[in-house]
Design a protein around this motif. Structure first.
Motif, PDB file in Angstrom:
ATOM      1  N   ALA A  22       2.572  26.054  -3.587  1.00  0.00           N
ATOM      2  CA  ALA A  22       1.565  25.046  -3.965  1.00  0.00           C
ATOM      3  C   ALA A  22       0.170  25.663  -4.140  1.00  0.00           C
ATOM      4  O   ALA A  22      -0.739  24.985  -4.600  1.00  0.00           O
ATOM      5  N   SER A  23       0.016  26.931  -3.797  1.00  0.00           N
ATOM      6  CA  SER A  23      -1.337  27.504  -3.790  1.00  0.00           C
ATOM      7  C   SER A  23      -1.890  27.744  -5.188  1.00  0.00           C
ATOM      8  O   SER A  23      -3.096  27.757  -5.379  1.00  0.00           O
ATOM      9  N   GLY A  25      -0.999  27.948  -9.802  1.00  0.00           N
ATOM     10  CA  GLY A  25      -0.149  27.665 -10.956  1.00  0.00           C
ATOM     11  C   GLY A  25       0.465  26.277 -10.956  1.00  0.00           C
ATOM     12  O   GLY A  25      -0.194  25.274 -10.658  1.00  0.00           O
ATOM     13  N   ALA A  48       2.813  28.100   1.008  1.00  0.00           N
ATOM     14  CA  ALA A  48       2.567  29.355   0.259  1.00  0.00           C
ATOM     15  C   ALA A  48       2.062  30.393   1.259  1.00  0.00           C
ATOM     16  O   ALA A  48       1.776  30.060   2.410  1.00  0.00           O
ATOM     17  N   ARG A  49       1.883  31.622   0.772  1.00  0.00           N
ATOM     18  CA  ARG A  49       1.358  32.670   1.657  1.00  0.00           C
ATOM     19  C   ARG A  49      -0.162  32.610   1.758  1.00  0.00           C
ATOM     20  O   ARG A  49      -0.722  32.967   2.771  1.00  0.00           O
ATOM     21  N   ALA A  77       3.090  30.375   4.918  1.00  0.00           N
ATOM     22  CA  ALA A  77       4.375  31.005   5.258  1.00  0.00           C
ATOM     23  C   ALA A  77       4.866  31.862   4.104  1.00  0.00           C
ATOM     24  O   ALA A  77       4.679  31.501   2.938  1.00  0.00           O
ATOM     25  N   ASP A  78       5.506  32.943   4.470  1.00  0.00           N
ATOM     26  CA  ASP A  78       6.139  33.797   3.464  1.00  0.00           C
ATOM     27  C   ASP A  78       7.610  33.392   3.382  1.00  0.00           C
ATOM     28  O   ASP A  78       8.401  33.664   4.300  1.00  0.00           O
ATOM     29  N   SER A  80       9.913  34.553   1.769  1.00  0.00           N
ATOM     30  CA  SER A  80      10.915  35.619   1.624  1.00  0.00           C
ATOM     31  C   SER A  80      11.452  36.023   2.994  1.00  0.00           C
ATOM     32  O   SER A  80      12.350  36.849   3.100  1.00  0.00           O
ATOM     33  N   ASN A 108       9.558  25.207  -5.813  1.00  0.00           N
ATOM     34  CA  ASN A 108       8.811  25.740  -6.951  1.00  0.00           C
ATOM     35  C   ASN A 108       8.496  27.232  -6.821  1.00  0.00           C
ATOM     36  O   ASN A 108       8.428  27.944  -7.813  1.00  0.00           O
ATOM     37  N   PHE A 133      14.186  36.190  -1.642  1.00  0.00           N
ATOM     38  CA  PHE A 133      13.137  35.195  -1.843  1.00  0.00           C
ATOM     39  C   PHE A 133      13.529  34.158  -2.905  1.00  0.00           C
ATOM     40  O   PHE A 133      13.448  32.953  -2.675  1.00  0.00           O
ATOM     41  N   VAL A 162      12.716  24.237  -9.472  1.00  0.00           N
ATOM     42  CA  VAL A 162      11.943  24.646 -10.645  1.00  0.00           C
ATOM     43  C   VAL A 162      12.670  25.831 -11.276  1.00  0.00           C
ATOM     44  O   VAL A 162      12.803  26.898 -10.675  1.00  0.00           O
ATOM     45  N   LYS A 181      17.512  32.798 -11.544  1.00  0.00           N
ATOM     46  CA  LYS A 181      17.402  31.420 -12.052  1.00  0.00           C
ATOM     47  C   LYS A 181      18.784  30.830 -12.358  1.00  0.00           C
ATOM     48  O   LYS A 181      19.024  29.647 -12.123  1.00  0.00           O
ATOM     49  N   MET A 208       4.001  28.119 -19.337  1.00  0.00           N
ATOM     50  CA  MET A 208       2.742  27.545 -18.816  1.00  0.00           C
ATOM     51  C   MET A 208       1.740  28.648 -18.546  1.00  0.00           C
ATOM     52  O   MET A 208       2.104  29.760 -18.191  1.00  0.00           O
ATOM     53  N   GLN A 213       2.425  34.142 -16.026  1.00  0.00           N
ATOM     54  CA  GLN A 213       2.384  34.475 -17.455  1.00  0.00           C
ATOM     55  C   GLN A 213       1.405  35.607 -17.732  1.00  0.00           C
ATOM     56  O   GLN A 213       1.641  36.432 -18.618  1.00  0.00           O
TER      57      GLN A 213
HETATM   58  P1  NDP Z   1       2.634  31.707 -10.022  1.00  0.00           P
HETATM   59  O1  NDP Z   1       2.963  33.144  -9.860  1.00  0.00           O
HETATM   60  O2  NDP Z   1       1.387  31.327 -10.715  1.00  0.00           O
HETATM   61  O3  NDP Z   1       2.710  30.954  -8.606  1.00  0.00           O
HETATM   62  C1  NDP Z   1       3.790  31.216  -7.741  1.00  0.00           C
HETATM   63  C2  NDP Z   1       3.633  30.422  -6.467  1.00  0.00           C
HETATM   64  O4  NDP Z   1       4.662  30.839  -5.570  1.00  0.00           O
HETATM   65  C3  NDP Z   1       2.293  30.676  -5.804  1.00  0.00           C
HETATM   66  O5  NDP Z   1       1.799  29.500  -5.223  1.00  0.00           O
HETATM   67  C4  NDP Z   1       2.648  31.695  -4.728  1.00  0.00           C
HETATM   68  O6  NDP Z   1       1.759  31.541  -3.635  1.00  0.00           O
HETATM   69  C5  NDP Z   1       4.062  31.240  -4.342  1.00  0.00           C
HETATM   70  N1  NDP Z   1       4.807  32.339  -3.742  1.00  0.00           N
HETATM   71  C6  NDP Z   1       5.080  33.554  -4.281  1.00  0.00           C
HETATM   72  N2  NDP Z   1       5.711  34.322  -3.387  1.00  0.00           N
HETATM   73  C7  NDP Z   1       5.853  33.582  -2.254  1.00  0.00           C
HETATM   74  C8  NDP Z   1       6.428  33.821  -0.982  1.00  0.00           C
HETATM   75  N3  NDP Z   1       7.006  34.991  -0.688  1.00  0.00           N
HETATM   76  N4  NDP Z   1       6.397  32.833  -0.071  1.00  0.00           N
HETATM   77  C9  NDP Z   1       5.820  31.654  -0.337  1.00  0.00           C
HETATM   78  N5  NDP Z   1       5.272  31.342  -1.536  1.00  0.00           N
HETATM   79  C10 NDP Z   1       5.281  32.311  -2.472  1.00  0.00           C
HETATM   80  O7  NDP Z   1       3.895  31.093 -10.779  1.00  0.00           O
HETATM   81  P2  NDP Z   1       4.033  29.792 -11.713  1.00  0.00           P
HETATM   82  O8  NDP Z   1       3.185  28.702 -11.201  1.00  0.00           O
HETATM   83  O9  NDP Z   1       3.922  30.261 -13.113  1.00  0.00           O
HETATM   84  O10 NDP Z   1       5.578  29.476 -11.465  1.00  0.00           O
HETATM   85  C11 NDP Z   1       6.043  28.453 -10.622  1.00  0.00           C
HETATM   86  C12 NDP Z   1       7.535  28.307 -10.875  1.00  0.00           C
HETATM   87  O11 NDP Z   1       7.773  27.977 -12.245  1.00  0.00           O
HETATM   88  C13 NDP Z   1       8.329  29.589 -10.598  1.00  0.00           C
HETATM   89  O12 NDP Z   1       9.541  29.267  -9.981  1.00  0.00           O
HETATM   90  C14 NDP Z   1       8.575  30.152 -11.992  1.00  0.00           C
HETATM   91  O13 NDP Z   1       9.725  30.967 -12.067  1.00  0.00           O
HETATM   92  C15 NDP Z   1       8.738  28.871 -12.805  1.00  0.00           C
HETATM   93  N6  NDP Z   1       8.497  29.021 -14.226  1.00  0.00           N
HETATM   94  C16 NDP Z   1       7.253  29.398 -14.683  1.00  0.00           C
HETATM   95  C17 NDP Z   1       7.018  29.506 -16.042  1.00  0.00           C
HETATM   96  C18 NDP Z   1       5.681  29.877 -16.594  1.00  0.00           C
HETATM   97  O14 NDP Z   1       5.533  29.960 -17.818  1.00  0.00           O
HETATM   98  N7  NDP Z   1       4.657  30.065 -15.772  1.00  0.00           N
HETATM   99  C19 NDP Z   1       8.089  29.249 -17.029  1.00  0.00           C
HETATM  100  C20 NDP Z   1       9.353  28.856 -16.435  1.00  0.00           C
HETATM  101  C21 NDP Z   1       9.529  28.751 -15.087  1.00  0.00           C
HETATM  102  P3  NDP Z   1       1.241  32.736  -2.698  1.00  0.00           P
HETATM  103  O15 NDP Z   1       0.991  33.921  -3.591  1.00  0.00           O
HETATM  104  O16 NDP Z   1       0.002  32.136  -2.108  1.00  0.00           O
HETATM  105  O17 NDP Z   1       2.319  32.940  -1.705  1.00  0.00           O
END
Ligand code: NDP
Length: 258
Positions: A22-23, A25, A48-49, A77-78, A80, A108, A133, A162, A181, A208, A213
């Motif tokens: 949720a942090s 994107g 999120a982390r 929380a992590d 993974s 997500n 993860f 997602v 996926k 997105m 991206q």
């Molecule tokens: P971002 O990389 O922008 O965001 C990913 C999110 O996941 C962040 O909030 C991050 O928070 C969190 N995250 C990553 N690693 C961990 C972890 N180990 N533990 C907890 N949280 C974690 O990705 P998007 O918003 O682009 O993607 C969101 C979803 O949509 C994903 O599943 C992606 O595969 C899917 N998707 C995205 C597309 C795109 O075009 N963007 C297209 C199709 C699917 P933090 O770093 O704070 O932990």
């Protein structure tokens, strides 16, 4: 067998809503939209982390949440790790006292992983860590929340996975991402079979404009036409409100009318 159940309402009810990643994107945008669909005394758990980014998000929504008697709790929380998954389940379990009408879990969080030729993946440890993860944690988290809030005809239960177009289509050099996926899509189809009282949706959010991206652009040098997260999030909200998708279905952003 899939059950089709049409609600046609403009609320998701008094919910316990858990959003991973949720942090930033898409997850951050989803949080901004879902909050307006929750009834008073709902609880939103953001995972999120990056604790700082989660707290910022909570502050952005604070006055609305106070007015509407909504509680937002951040879980740094992590996912993974086993500890990260367990902590999320523990915090969710504590919300049982609020007796939600609807448990909504949005899986997500995800990562891109290395984009490289198949022949370069000789290290099983590296592959397992990616899958831990992107696949295992979504399974363990969903199972843990289901144990904490057992499904029943009296409780609305929704799980969103997602997903991605790459759950369906192979793409050269994307072996980690496509495999994870695709595995998640099947995993959540099995959940739909196992739990007839849980509505399961795999939603592919379309291309997105997010950090993921940016990373793709940086690694591959290819830029795609991107949509704002809010457009895709609005389509997911529409699917959840209408609630007439068959459980286990994989639905793409481009298949949903605005
Ligand atoms: P971002 O990389 O922008 O965001 C990913 C999110 O996941 C962040 O909030 C991050 O928070 C969190 N995250 C990553 N690693 C961990 C972890 N180990 N533990 C907890 N949280 C974690 O990705 P998007 O918003 O682009 O993607 C969101 C979803 O949509 C994903 O599943 C992606 O595969 C899917 N998707 C995205 C597309 C795109 O075009 N963007 C297209 C199709 C699917 P933090 O770093 O704070 O932990």
């Amino acid at each position: 067998m899939s059950v089709i159940h049409t609600e046609n309402v403009n609320t998701l009810g008094r919910s316990l809503c858990i959003i991973t990643g949720a942090s930033k994107g898409f997850g951050r945008t989803l949080t901004h939209q879902v909050v307006y669909l929750l009834k008073p005394r709902s609880v939103l758990l953001l995972v999120a982390r990056s604790g700082i980014l989660l707290q910022e998000l909570r502050m952005e929504l604070q006055s609305f949440c106070e007015e509407q008697q909504l509680l937002i709790q951040c879980i740094t929380a992590d996912l993974s790790t086993k500890d990260g998954v367990n902590e999320t389940v523990t915090v969710a379990r504590q919300q049982a006292v609020n007796e939600p009408d609807h448990v909504l879990l949005i899986n997500n969080a995800g990562s891109l992983g290395e984009i490289s030729s198949f022949v370069n993946f000789t290290d099983p440890g590296m592959v397992s860590s990616y899958m831990a993860f992107n696949v295992s944690s979504a399974l363990a988290l969903t199972a843990g929340i289901l144990q904490a809030f057992p499904s029943s005809p009296a409780l609305r239960w929704t799980v969103v996975n997602v997903s991605s177009l790459y759950a369906l289509e192979a793409s050269s050099s994307w072996v980690l991402y496509c495999t994870a996926k695709a595995a998640r899509k099947m995993m959540f189809k099995v959940l739909a079979e196992d739990e007839p009282n849980v509505k399961v949706l795999s939603y592919s959010p379309g291309p997105m404009d997010t950090e993921m991206q940016e990373e793709i652009r940086r690694i591959t040098g290819v830029s795609h036409h991107l949509f704002p997260c809010k457009e895709s999030a609005a389509k997911l909200m529409k699917l959840l409100l209408e609630n007439d998708f068959p459980s286990g279905e994989h639905i793409d952003f481009f298949e949903v009318q605005s």
